[in-house]
Design a protein around this motif. Structure first.
Motif, PDB file in Angstrom:
ATOM      1  N   VAL A  83       0.868  -1.366  -0.112  1.00 39.58           N
ATOM      2  CA  VAL A  83      -0.067  -0.177   0.049  1.00 39.58           C
ATOM      3  C   VAL A  83       0.916   1.288   0.015  1.00 39.58           C
ATOM      4  CG1 VAL A  83      -2.007   1.214   1.260  1.00 39.58           C
ATOM      5  CG2 VAL A  83      -1.656  -1.073   1.241  1.00 39.58           C
ATOM      6  N   PRO A  84       0.848   2.233  -1.007  1.00 38.82           N
ATOM      7  CA  PRO A  84       1.698   3.328  -0.971  1.00 38.82           C
ATOM      8  C   PRO A  84       1.229   4.179   0.172  1.00 38.82           C
ATOM      9  CG  PRO A  84       0.087   3.273  -2.790  1.00 38.82           C
ATOM     10  CD  PRO A  84      -0.143   1.982  -2.217  1.00 38.82           C
ATOM     11  N   THR A  85       2.166   4.886   0.518  1.00 36.07           N
ATOM     12  CA  THR A  85       1.616   5.875   1.914  1.00 36.07           C
ATOM     13  C   THR A  85       1.666   7.211   1.470  1.00 36.07           C
ATOM     14  OG1 THR A  85       3.565   5.926   2.964  1.00 36.07           O
ATOM     15  CG2 THR A  85       2.274   3.950   3.390  1.00 36.07           C
ATOM     16  N   ASP A  86       1.042   8.339   2.248  1.00 35.22           N
ATOM     17  CA  ASP A  86       1.088   9.649   2.266  1.00 35.22           C
ATOM     18  C   ASP A  86       2.217  10.247   3.252  1.00 35.22           C
ATOM     19  OD1 ASP A  86       0.251   9.776  -0.526  1.00 35.22           O
ATOM     20  OD2 ASP A  86      -1.637  10.076   0.161  1.00 35.22           O
ATOM     21  N   VAL A  87       2.375   9.332   4.262  1.00 35.55           N
ATOM     22  CA  VAL A  87       2.805   9.609   5.429  1.00 35.55           C
ATOM     23  C   VAL A  87       4.435  10.134   5.108  1.00 35.55           C
ATOM     24  CG1 VAL A  87       3.684   9.088   7.905  1.00 35.55           C
ATOM     25  CG2 VAL A  87       1.262   8.383   6.920  1.00 35.55           C
ATOM     26  N   ALA A  88       4.839  11.294   5.849  1.00 37.61           N
ATOM     27  CA  ALA A  88       6.049  11.634   5.701  1.00 37.61           C
ATOM     28  C   ALA A  88       7.127  10.451   6.050  1.00 37.61           C
ATOM     29  CB  ALA A  88       6.506  12.731   6.435  1.00 37.61           C
ATOM     30  N   PRO A  90      10.518   8.821   7.773  1.00 40.42           N
ATOM     31  CA  PRO A  90      11.195   9.109   9.054  1.00 40.42           C
ATOM     32  C   PRO A  90      12.616   9.857   8.476  1.00 40.42           C
ATOM     33  CG  PRO A  90      10.770   6.614   8.942  1.00 40.42           C
ATOM     34  CD  PRO A  90      10.134   7.447   7.678  1.00 40.42           C
ATOM     35  N   SER A  91      12.916  11.075   9.201  1.00 38.08           N
ATOM     36  CA  SER A  91      14.055  11.672   9.205  1.00 38.08           C
ATOM     37  C   SER A  91      15.196  11.117   8.779  1.00 38.08           C
ATOM     38  CB  SER A  91      14.331  12.812  10.219  1.00 38.08           C
ATOM     39  OG  SER A  91      14.696  12.084  11.327  1.00 38.08           O
ATOM     40  N   TYR A  92      15.832  10.025   9.247  1.00 37.51           N
ATOM     41  CA  TYR A  92      16.996   9.203   9.143  1.00 37.51           C
ATOM     42  C   TYR A  92      17.113   8.659   7.633  1.00 37.51           C
ATOM     43  CZ  TYR A  92      14.750   4.939  10.001  1.00 37.51           C
ATOM     44  OH  TYR A  92      13.694   3.713   9.980  1.00 37.51           O
ATOM     45  N   LEU A  93      15.932   8.350   7.088  1.00 36.39           N
ATOM     46  CA  LEU A  93      15.917   7.797   5.811  1.00 36.39           C
ATOM     47  C   LEU A  93      16.377   8.687   4.592  1.00 36.39           C
ATOM     48  CD1 LEU A  93      12.849   5.545   5.923  1.00 36.39           C
ATOM     49  CD2 LEU A  93      14.995   4.822   5.834  1.00 36.39           C
ATOM     50  N   PRO A  94      17.176   8.213   3.641  1.00 38.98           N
ATOM     51  CA  PRO A  94      17.679   9.337   2.617  1.00 38.98           C
ATOM     52  C   PRO A  94      16.380   9.589   1.434  1.00 38.98           C
ATOM     53  CG  PRO A  94      18.394   7.065   1.981  1.00 38.98           C
ATOM     54  CD  PRO A  94      17.826   7.008   3.467  1.00 38.98           C
ATOM     55  N   PRO A  95      16.612  10.659   0.727  1.00 42.94           N
ATOM     56  CA  PRO A  95      15.685  11.113  -0.269  1.00 42.94           C
ATOM     57  C   PRO A  95      15.546  10.027  -1.262  1.00 42.94           C
ATOM     58  CG  PRO A  95      16.944  12.911   0.384  1.00 42.94           C
ATOM     59  CD  PRO A  95      17.620  11.841   1.060  1.00 42.94           C
ATOM     60  N   GLY A  96      14.311   9.824  -1.824  1.00 46.64           N
ATOM     61  CA  GLY A  96      14.172   8.809  -2.892  1.00 46.64           C
ATOM     62  C   GLY A  96      13.860   7.345  -2.277  1.00 46.64           C
ATOM     63  N   THR A  97      13.685   7.001  -1.066  1.00 42.81           N
ATOM     64  CA  THR A  97      13.418   6.140  -0.304  1.00 42.81           C
ATOM     65  C   THR A  97      11.997   5.765  -0.722  1.00 42.81           C
ATOM     66  OG1 THR A  97      14.691   6.168   1.373  1.00 42.81           O
ATOM     67  CG2 THR A  97      12.948   4.795   1.668  1.00 42.81           C
ATOM     68  N   ARG A  98      11.630   4.472  -1.217  1.00 41.71           N
ATOM     69  CA  ARG A  98      10.008   3.994  -1.298  1.00 41.71           C
ATOM     70  C   ARG A  98       9.412   3.469  -0.231  1.00 41.71           C
ATOM     71  NH1 ARG A  98      10.106   0.268  -6.567  1.00 41.71           N
ATOM     72  NH2 ARG A  98       8.252   0.513  -6.366  1.00 41.71           N
ATOM     73  N   ASP A  99       8.374   3.920   0.111  1.00 36.51           N
ATOM     74  CA  ASP A  99       7.783   3.309   1.340  1.00 36.51           C
ATOM     75  C   ASP A  99       6.388   2.704   0.949  1.00 36.51           C
ATOM     76  OD1 ASP A  99       6.940   5.917   0.717  1.00 36.51           O
ATOM     77  OD2 ASP A  99       6.081   6.077   2.745  1.00 36.51           O
ATOM     78  N   GLU A 100       6.040   1.410   1.683  1.00 32.96           N
ATOM     79  CA  GLU A 100       4.755   0.771   1.320  1.00 32.96           C
ATOM     80  C   GLU A 100       4.414   0.167   2.844  1.00 32.96           C
ATOM     81  OE1 GLU A 100       5.260  -1.634  -1.992  1.00 32.96           O
ATOM     82  OE2 GLU A 100       6.215  -3.345  -0.568  1.00 32.96           O
ATOM     83  N   LEU A 101       3.323   0.128   2.999  1.00 32.32           N
ATOM     84  CA  LEU A 101       2.497  -0.810   3.955  1.00 32.32           C
ATOM     85  C   LEU A 101       2.228  -2.131   3.592  1.00 32.32           C
ATOM     86  CD1 LEU A 101       0.176   1.775   5.740  1.00 32.32           C
ATOM     87  CD2 LEU A 101       2.537   1.248   6.458  1.00 32.32           C
ATOM     88  N   ARG A 102       2.356  -3.154   4.535  1.00 30.65           N
ATOM     89  CA  ARG A 102       1.758  -4.531   4.190  1.00 30.65           C
ATOM     90  C   ARG A 102       1.167  -4.945   5.516  1.00 30.65           C
ATOM     91  NH1 ARG A 102       3.499  -7.437  -0.202  1.00 30.65           N
ATOM     92  NH2 ARG A 102       5.129  -6.031  -1.392  1.00 30.65           N
ATOM     93  N   PHE A 103       0.065  -5.740   5.170  1.00 33.11           N
ATOM     94  CA  PHE A 103      -0.345  -6.377   6.570  1.00 33.11           C
ATOM     95  C   PHE A 103      -1.263  -7.657   5.807  1.00 33.11           C
ATOM     96  CE2 PHE A 103      -3.917  -4.154   4.215  1.00 33.11           C
ATOM     97  CZ  PHE A 103      -5.230  -4.807   4.778  1.00 33.11           C
ATOM     98  N   ARG A 104      -1.545  -8.306   7.414  1.00 29.33           N
ATOM     99  CA  ARG A 104      -2.345  -9.568   7.234  1.00 29.33           C
ATOM    100  C   ARG A 104      -3.213  -9.455   8.299  1.00 29.33           C
ATOM    101  NH1 ARG A 104       2.417 -13.813   6.722  1.00 29.33           N
ATOM    102  NH2 ARG A 104       2.919 -12.028   5.025  1.00 29.33           N
TER     103      ARG A 104
END
Length: 223
Positions: A83-88, A90-104
């Motif tokens: 699931v793509p997210t719109d949440v900012a 974390p500050s320690y991650l470099p720009p261009g990091t891809r983020d997504e959620l997974r759940f079951r």
């Protein structure tokens, strides 16, 4: 006297001929009722519209149907896509990091058949589930980080229906909404959203009866 006897005879003949027809009432097909309980299984694939993307969720449900009116049981669901997210980030991650959620999650479900006929059915499935989710971060260099898994509580009310093409196969569709309960994290709200589904339904019990009874496979008998 002859007139009286003739009139009585005609009345008896009319009553005898009309009685059985009057006693026969057409069957009530507005609701399908079974005289017993039965085990039901269903492969339950549904989709959600989350943050502008369509995400698939695959599940398997098993339960008991009570007199053709109420179905209850358990299901297990796995998110097939991130699931793509719109949440900012974390500050320690470099720009261009891809983020997504997974759940079951696993869910207890109840489904009430509002109207059912041999041809079609309208029901109101509702699920109450508990599961875990985590965020997955893929850095520009390919390294992947995951957050610790956290509990989620889910409520999914929906409306579903199907129509049978033949006794053993039909087409179904429905929609509803997934709501996370007791939210205490911004990421949890990213999993809220509408759900919808369309499917081909196989009625294996009826298919078995048709094959065993050597009936015509592509027939409208019983509908």
């Amino acid at each position: 006297m002859k007139v009286l006897l003739g009139s009585s005879l005609l009345w008896v003949l009319w009553a005898g001929g009309a009685g059985p027809a009057a006693a026969e009432t057409p069957p009530d097909t507005s609701r399908v009722r079974q005289s017993h309980r039965r085990v039901v299984f269903q492969f339950d694939q549904r989709y959600s519209l989350l943050n502008g993307g369509i995400v698939g969720i695959n599940g398997l449900k098993a339960g008991i149907e009570w007199r053709g009116r109420l179905r209850t049981g358990l299901g297990i669901y796995l998110l097939s896509d991130g699931v793509p997210t719109d949440v900012a980030l974390p500050s320690y991650l470099p720009p261009g990091t891809r983020d997504e959620l997974r759940f079951r999650y696993v869910a207890a479900y109840g489904e009430y058949v509002v109207v059912g006929t041999p041809r079609w059915e309208l029901s109101t499935p509702t699920q109450l589930g508990i599961g875990r989710y985590y965020a997955r971060y893929e850095k520009p260099d390919g390294q992947v980080e995951r957050t610790p898994k956290q509990l989620i509580y889910i409520l999914e009310p929906s409306v579903a229906g199907h129509v049978r093409i033949f006794r053993w196969v039909g087409l179904g569709a429905g929609g509803g909404y997934r709501q996370m309960l007791f939210q205490d994290n911004a990421l949890e709200s990213e999993l809220n959203g509408p759900i919808f589904f369309g499917r081909v339904k196989l009625f294996l019990g009826d298919l078995y009866k048709i094959v065993r009874g050597r009936q015509r496979l592509f027939s409208q008998q019983g509908l």
